[in-house]
Motif scaffolding. Structure first.
Motif, PDB file in Angstrom:
ATOM      1  N   GLY A   7      13.541 -24.310  17.593  1.00 43.28           N
ATOM      2  CA  GLY A   7      14.992 -24.213  17.548  1.00 43.28           C
ATOM      3  C   GLY A   7      15.416 -22.931  18.226  1.00 43.28           C
ATOM      4  O   GLY A   7      14.848 -21.870  17.961  1.00 43.28           O
ATOM      5  N   ALA A  15      19.614 -18.180  12.992  1.00 43.28           N
ATOM      6  CA  ALA A  15      18.163 -18.301  12.850  1.00 43.28           C
ATOM      7  C   ALA A  15      17.781 -18.391  11.373  1.00 43.28           C
ATOM      8  O   ALA A  15      16.935 -19.213  10.995  1.00 43.28           O
ATOM      9  CB  ALA A  15      17.465 -17.120  13.517  1.00 43.28           C
ATOM     10  N   LEU A  18      18.561 -21.857  10.084  1.00 52.49           N
ATOM     11  CA  LEU A  18      17.627 -22.856  10.586  1.00 52.49           C
ATOM     12  C   LEU A  18      16.261 -22.721   9.917  1.00 52.49           C
ATOM     13  O   LEU A  18      15.640 -23.718   9.541  1.00 52.49           O
ATOM     14  CB  LEU A  18      17.515 -22.750  12.109  1.00 52.49           C
ATOM     15  N   ARG A  19      15.803 -21.483   9.741  1.00 49.28           N
ATOM     16  CA  ARG A  19      14.535 -21.271   9.035  1.00 49.28           C
ATOM     17  C   ARG A  19      14.624 -21.784   7.605  1.00 49.28           C
ATOM     18  O   ARG A  19      13.711 -22.452   7.108  1.00 49.28           O
ATOM     19  CB  ARG A  19      14.164 -19.783   9.029  1.00 49.28           C
ATOM     20  N   VAL A  27      11.596 -20.761  15.244  1.00 45.48           N
ATOM     21  CA  VAL A  27      12.996 -20.465  15.549  1.00 45.48           C
ATOM     22  C   VAL A  27      13.017 -19.207  16.395  1.00 45.48           C
ATOM     23  O   VAL A  27      12.424 -18.192  16.018  1.00 45.48           O
ATOM     24  CB  VAL A  27      13.826 -20.260  14.251  1.00 45.48           C
TER      25      VAL A  27
END
Length: 132
Positions: A7, A15, A18-19, A27
């Motif tokens: 990503g 970030a 998303l993590r 990421v």
């Protein structure tokens, strides 16, 4: 079925989201408009498939450079300049296949809702964005 997903986001806050959602194996933080920085962030040999769905212009060359030789770039953004992508791939001597998403696929709404209902990471990100 991807062996590894990456990503790419422009800021640490994205970030972290998303993590936390666990939607990507890796990421990286990079400006998709900076071709060298994006390619460096993705690393060698590059992605086999790159999907561009950003909402800013100027991401064509970065996507091409971040894609492995013989790979595929799917441009799915209205901000994409297709002449820039085609000329950029030629100028960069990049052996990539470029596909253009047209914004419609039969069953897309059902698929989006199914993803929201069945993928906890997608639901988590969506909920946080709605609450903000």
């Amino acid at each position: 079925g991807a062996a590894r997903t990456i990503g790419v986001v422009p800021a640490e806050a994205e970030a972290a989201r998303l993590r936390d959602a666990a939607l990507a194996d890796d990421v990286v933080i990079a400006d998709a408009r900076d071709p060298i920085a994006l390619a460096d962030a993705v690393g060698e040999p590059g992605a086999d498939v790159t999907v561009v769905c950003v909402d800013v212009p100027g991401c064509e060359h970065g996507a091409i450079l971040a894609t492995a030789a013989g790979g595929t770039v799917v441009f799915f953004s209205m901000a994409t300049s297709f002449p820039a992508a085609a000329l950029g791939a030629e100028g960069l001597a990049a052996d990539v296949t470029m596909l253009i998403g047209n914004g419609y696929a039969p069953g897309h709404a059902r698929m989006a809702l199914d993803l929201l209902r069945t993928e906890p990471g997608v639901a988590k990100i969506f909920k946080k964005r709605v609450e903000e």
